[in-house]
Every structure is written in structure tokens, then in C-alpha cells.
Write a protein that holds these residues in place. Structure first.
Motif, PDB file in Angstrom:
ATOM      1  N   VAL A  93     180.178   2.492  75.985  1.00 31.20           N
ATOM      2  CA  VAL A  93     179.641   1.333  76.680  1.00 31.20           C
ATOM      3  C   VAL A  93     180.142   0.057  76.008  1.00 31.20           C
ATOM      4  N   VAL A  94     180.664  -0.856  76.807  1.00 22.11           N
ATOM      5  CA  VAL A  94     181.054  -2.198  76.371  1.00 22.11           C
ATOM      6  C   VAL A  94     180.054  -3.172  76.974  1.00 22.11           C
ATOM      7  N   VAL A  95     179.529  -4.072  76.154  1.00 23.04           N
ATOM      8  CA  VAL A  95     178.449  -4.958  76.593  1.00 23.04           C
ATOM      9  C   VAL A  95     178.825  -6.409  76.298  1.00 23.04           C
ATOM     10  N   SER A  96     178.511  -7.283  77.229  1.00 20.58           N
ATOM     11  CA  SER A  96     178.544  -8.713  76.972  1.00 20.58           C
ATOM     12  C   SER A  96     177.142  -9.264  77.214  1.00 20.58           C
TER      13      SER A  96
ATOM     14  N   ASP B 247     191.690 -19.091  75.622  1.00 17.27           N
ATOM     15  CA  ASP B 247     192.277 -17.807  75.232  1.00 17.27           C
ATOM     16  C   ASP B 247     192.336 -16.922  76.473  1.00 17.27           C
ATOM     17  N   PRO B 248     193.534 -16.648  77.009  1.00 22.36           N
ATOM     18  CA  PRO B 248     193.616 -15.841  78.232  1.00 22.36           C
ATOM     19  C   PRO B 248     193.160 -14.409  78.041  1.00 22.36           C
ATOM     20  N   ALA B 249     193.069 -13.945  76.812  1.00 23.79           N
ATOM     21  CA  ALA B 249     192.578 -12.592  76.544  1.00 23.79           C
ATOM     22  C   ALA B 249     191.103 -12.604  76.164  1.00 23.79           C
ATOM     23  N   ARG B 250     190.435 -13.724  76.396  1.00 21.04           N
ATOM     24  CA  ARG B 250     188.991 -13.832  76.164  1.00 21.04           C
ATOM     25  C   ARG B 250     188.417 -14.661  77.315  1.00 21.04           C
ATOM     26  N   ARG B 251     188.315 -14.022  78.464  1.00 20.45           N
ATOM     27  CA  ARG B 251     187.885 -14.721  79.670  1.00 20.45           C
ATOM     28  C   ARG B 251     186.378 -14.947  79.655  1.00 20.45           C
ATOM     29  N   LEU B 252     185.965 -16.066  80.228  1.00 24.11           N
ATOM     30  CA  LEU B 252     184.555 -16.448  80.242  1.00 24.11           C
ATOM     31  C   LEU B 252     183.993 -16.333  81.651  1.00 24.11           C
ATOM     32  N   PHE B 253     182.766 -15.831  81.744  1.00 28.50           N
ATOM     33  CA  PHE B 253     182.105 -15.657  83.032  1.00 28.50           C
ATOM     34  C   PHE B 253     180.675 -16.174  82.941  1.00 28.50           C
ATOM     35  N   ARG B 254     180.226 -16.774  84.025  1.00 27.57           N
ATOM     36  CA  ARG B 254     178.812 -17.143  84.155  1.00 27.57           C
ATOM     37  C   ARG B 254     178.133 -16.032  84.942  1.00 27.57           C
ATOM     38  N   PRO B 255     177.316 -15.187  84.295  1.00 26.58           N
ATOM     39  CA  PRO B 255     176.754 -14.015  84.982  1.00 26.58           C
ATOM     40  C   PRO B 255     175.980 -14.391  86.236  1.00 26.58           C
ATOM     41  N   GLU B 256     176.033 -13.498  87.221  1.00 27.07           N
ATOM     42  CA  GLU B 256     175.277 -13.717  88.440  1.00 27.07           C
ATOM     43  C   GLU B 256     173.784 -13.806  88.127  1.00 27.07           C
TER      44      GLU B 256
ATOM     45  N   GLY C  85     174.665 -21.267  75.356  1.00 28.27           N
ATOM     46  CA  GLY C  85     175.602 -21.490  76.452  1.00 28.27           C
ATOM     47  C   GLY C  85     175.496 -20.417  77.504  1.00 28.27           C
ATOM     48  N   PRO C  86     175.992 -20.707  78.714  1.00 33.93           N
ATOM     49  CA  PRO C  86     175.782 -19.808  79.857  1.00 33.93           C
ATOM     50  C   PRO C  86     176.860 -18.753  80.051  1.00 33.93           C
ATOM     51  N   TYR C  87     177.878 -18.717  79.177  1.00 37.53           N
ATOM     52  CA  TYR C  87     179.030 -17.858  79.460  1.00 37.53           C
ATOM     53  C   TYR C  87     178.995 -16.549  78.688  1.00 37.53           C
ATOM     54  N   ALA C  88     179.395 -15.492  79.385  1.00 35.76           N
ATOM     55  CA  ALA C  88     179.500 -14.163  78.781  1.00 35.76           C
ATOM     56  C   ALA C  88     180.980 -13.792  78.680  1.00 35.76           C
ATOM     57  N   PRO C  89     181.524 -13.679  77.474  1.00 41.82           N
ATOM     58  CA  PRO C  89     182.946 -13.345  77.345  1.00 41.82           C
ATOM     59  C   PRO C  89     183.254 -11.947  77.874  1.00 41.82           C
ATOM     60  N   ASP C  90     184.370 -11.835  78.575  1.00 37.84           N
ATOM     61  CA  ASP C  90     184.884 -10.549  79.047  1.00 37.84           C
ATOM     62  C   ASP C  90     183.865  -9.766  79.866  1.00 37.84           C
ATOM     63  N   ALA C  91     183.055 -10.483  80.630  1.00 35.54           N
ATOM     64  CA  ALA C  91     182.026  -9.803  81.415  1.00 35.54           C
ATOM     65  C   ALA C  91     182.631  -8.893  82.476  1.00 35.54           C
TER      66      ALA C  91
ATOM     67  N   THR D 153     171.173 -10.756  79.804  1.00 29.14           N
ATOM     68  CA  THR D 153     170.816 -12.161  79.638  1.00 29.14           C
ATOM     69  C   THR D 153     169.380 -12.237  79.130  1.00 29.14           C
ATOM     70  N   VAL D 154     169.123 -13.228  78.299  1.00 26.42           N
ATOM     71  CA  VAL D 154     167.773 -13.454  77.783  1.00 26.42           C
ATOM     72  C   VAL D 154     167.372 -14.882  78.105  1.00 26.42           C
ATOM     73  N   THR D 155     166.235 -15.022  78.743  1.00 28.98           N
ATOM     74  CA  THR D 155     165.633 -16.318  79.008  1.00 28.98           C
ATOM     75  C   THR D 155     164.171 -16.237  78.621  1.00 28.98           C
ATOM     76  N   GLY D 156     163.773 -17.042  77.670  1.00 30.96           N
ATOM     77  CA  GLY D 156     162.398 -16.973  77.203  1.00 30.96           C
ATOM     78  C   GLY D 156     162.101 -15.627  76.592  1.00 30.96           C
ATOM     79  N   ASP D 157     161.101 -14.961  77.126  1.00 32.73           N
ATOM     80  CA  ASP D 157     160.744 -13.640  76.600  1.00 32.73           C
ATOM     81  C   ASP D 157     161.113 -12.528  77.573  1.00 32.73           C
ATOM     82  N   GLU D 158     162.132 -12.784  78.424  1.00 32.48           N
ATOM     83  CA  GLU D 158     162.578 -11.781  79.388  1.00 32.48           C
ATOM     84  C   GLU D 158     164.025 -11.387  79.127  1.00 32.48           C
ATOM     85  N   LEU D 159     164.255 -10.089  79.098  1.00 29.93           N
ATOM     86  CA  LEU D 159     165.596  -9.524  78.985  1.00 29.93           C
ATOM     87  C   LEU D 159     165.969  -8.941  80.342  1.00 29.93           C
ATOM     88  N   ARG D 160     167.084  -9.404  80.890  1.00 31.79           N
ATOM     89  CA  ARG D 160     167.515  -8.959  82.209  1.00 31.79           C
ATOM     90  C   ARG D 160     168.915  -8.357  82.135  1.00 31.79           C
TER      91      ARG D 160
END
Length: 343
Positions: free
Chosen positions: A117-120, A161-170, A127-133, A141-148
Motif C-alpha cells: 500500500v502506498v499512501v498520501s 518537481d515533475p516527479a513529485r506531483r501535487l494534488f488537492r484531494p477530492e 497545506g491542502p496538497y497531497a503529493p503523488d496522490a 485527510t484530517v480536519t479537526g478530530d475527523e480522519l477521512r
């Protein structure tokens, strides 16, 4: 305090160096940047077989950790070879899910430890970005006391870095864990991500310095190697000093993290939202020092390589492009300095 790695820890680093040297990581990087994650995932599996990702996972879930010192040794080597993928994020996810406990830990942690398993992830305040998502099997994602668990990687954003792409998770996704323990687990995960990124930055800087020293020995001007010029020697010496000053701070932070995770209840999902002060200040000091040293090594490498340093064909370009993103990820220099002062 005089800190020296044990023989087993040094041998662990040497074995990873040998594994990665044989893996031709520049070719893996080029494939990863082009969207072909197959070679990178294969390398990820070999690193997992060597025990790298099990270092952040407790024994109860199939790991051997948390072992921050060994994780530092591993991440320095991975940084020296510019291994692609969300390394720091996967290690941090091991800490996050172990702190959350319950079904989510039982479902995901064995896979993280085994490399299946690979996890981002994204954490509030970083910040809002997840590398290599797009290459990850899960994005938390964690917001407050919730893990989603994010429903998808989201749209890509620009990355130096083109080999470290950034994504804003849905957005959205049902909570997989909630409660005050999530806040404490997220804080520990943030420290782990910053710590691992500091080690990656140190390794990146070491490789940039090594490649530059080798280059100035063979590049000539006025019939002599440019490395014999006093100004070049001074620039390389300053770069080396920056990296060497970062190293004890990195391993000092590892000792602090090891002390923190050894306290009763750590890593069992029984943390509190308040918790002890933690190792945050030590991690921040290591992060800012290693990040700045790695970036300074990139500036030195680019200047002393001259115009050839800009070329896509030169493997060095992958390390040059990685140094600044590593400096700024999981705590910019200004944020880290503020944490040190507050700590």
C-alpha cells in the motif's frame, strides 16, 4: 551529547545504498514523471522488503517500529537517490493510523508495512496538497478530530518537481475515525512527515554536493580543474558545513521522537487531544536546517555546473528540482523557525 549510529544502523544504510544504486533511479524518476508508476512501485516493493516502511508501523500491525533513528537512516539514502513517491507521507500515515487505532489501523497498516500500500495524506495546518496522490492506494485527510479517506486524488496542481506531483484531494468521503485521539495522532504524523522530509532533503543535498565535487575535478579552465580555484573551494566548503551541521539536528530529532513514542500509550490509539509538548521543536529545527542546507547545495551545484546544469538530459536536474520543494514541504523555513522559537 555525542551521537553515533550503531554498526547495524550503518549497515542498514549501506545496504539501501547498494540496492538503490543498482535500481537506476534516474530511469525510475523519468518514468514516474511521465505517469508510468510501474518501475517506481516495483522499487517501492524492494524497499519494503528491506524493511523501510515497516519502521513507522507498530509490531502489533506487522511492522517493527516506530524506529525514528532507522527511519532517518533510510530517508537520507532515499533522498540521496531521489526515490520517487510519497515516502514521507506513507511513513507519516503509519503514525497517524496507529494513533487512530481501531478498524482503520487494522485495514491499512499491514499493507503499509509490507509495501503493498502506498499512501498520501493532507493534515490541517500543512497545506491542502497531497503529493503523488494519483499513484497512491489511499489518500487520507484530517480536519479537526475527523480522519477521512478521500474519494479520489483530485486535480493536479503545478509542481517544481515533475516527479513529485501535487494534488488537492477530492472533498468528502465518510469519516473512518473520529475523536480527540485523532488530533494527537495528526500532530505526531505531522512531526513524522516533517522529520522524514528533513532526512530526504539532507540526502538530496549530499548527492548534489558529491556530484558537484566530481564535476569540478574534471572540468578545466585555463588548463587546470576549476575545483582548484579558491572561490570554488570556499563555496563547496560552505555547502559541506551546512549539511554537516544539519546531520546532528536530524538525529537529535530522531532521539526526541523515539523518546516520545516510547511513553506509555503511544501508538495505541489512546492519545489525548492535549498530550505532552512533544518533539515538534526539535523536528522543526532539523527541518529548517536540513531543508536550507539541501537547497544551498542545489544552488551551489547549479552555479558550478554552469549551463549544463539546466539541461534535461543531465540526471542532476532531478535533484536540483527536488531540493526546493523538500525545503518547503511539511513546514516552510519561516514556519519551522516560528515553531523553534515557540518551543
Amino acid at each position: 551529547m555525542r551521537f553515533l549510529l550503531a554498526d547495524e544502523q550503518r549497515e542498514f544504510g549501506r545496504s539501501l545504498d547498494a540496492l538503490l544504486t543498482a535500481a537506476d533511479t534516474p530511469a525510475v524518476l523519468r518514468a514516474w514523471a511521465a505517469g508510468d508508476h510501474g518501475p517506481g512501485r516495483a522499487l517501492w516493493g524492494r524497499l519494503a522488503d528491506a524493511g523501510v516502511f515497516a519502521l513507522a508501523v507498530p509490531e502489533a500491525y506487522g511492522g517493527v517500529g516506530p524506529l525514528p533513528v532507522e527511519a532517518a537512516v533510510a530517508c537520507v539514502e532515499l533522498g540521496r537517490h531521489a526515490v520517487p513517491g510519497p515516502v514521507a507521507e506513507t511513513l507519516a500515515a503509519g503514525v497517524l493510523l496507529a494513533g487512530a487505532g481501531g478498524p482503520v489501523a487494522e485495514e491499512w497498516l499491514p499493507g503499509i508495512a509490507s509495501g503493498a500500500v502506498v499512501v498520501s495524506l493532507t493534515l490541517e495546518g500543512y497545506g491542502p496538497y497531497a503529493p503523488d496522490a494519483d499513484a497512491a492506494d489511499a489518500v487520507f485527510t484530517v480536519t479537526g478530530d475527523e480522519l477521512r479517506l478521500a474519494p479520489g486524488p483530485g486535480e493536479p496542481s503545478a509542481s517544481a518537481d515533475p516527479a513529485r506531483r501535487l494534488f488537492r484531494p477530492e472533498p468528502g468521503g465518510a469519516p473512518v475515525a473520529k475523536g480527540p485521539a485523532i488530533r494527537a495522532a495528526a500532530r505526531a504524523a505531522g512531526d513524522t512527515a516533517a522529520f522524514a522530509t528533513a532526512a530526504l532533503a539532507l540526502g538530496c543535498g549530499e548527492e548534489l554536493l558529491r556530484a558537484t565535487v566530481a564535476y569540478v575535478k574534471q572540468r578545466t579552465q585555463f588548463g587546470v580543474p576549476v575545483g582548484s580555484f579558491q572561490a570554488v573551494k570556499h563555496r563547496l566548503a560552505d555547502t559541506l558545513l551546512g549539511l554537516e551541521f544539519a546531520r546532528p539536528l536530524l538525529y537529535g530529532a530522531a532521539v526526541e521522537l523515539a523518546s516520545e513514542v516510547s511513553r506509555p500509550g503511544a501508538g495505541t490509539g489512546s492519545g489525548s487531544a492535549e498530550g505532552p509538548p512533544g518533539a515538534g521543536a526539535a523536528v522543526a529545527a532539523a527541518k529548517v536546517t536540513a531543508g536550507e542546507a539541501g537547497y544551498a547545495a542545489a544552488r551551489t551545484a547549479l552555479q558550478l555546473h554552469g549551463a549544463i546544469g539546466y539541461t534535461e538530459e543531465l540526471d542532476l536536474a532531478w535533484w536540483l528540482r527536488r531540493a526546493r520543494p523538500l525545503r518547503d514541504a511539511w513546514g516552510t523555513p519561516s514556519v519551522c523557525r516560528a515553531r523553534v522559537l515557540a518551543g
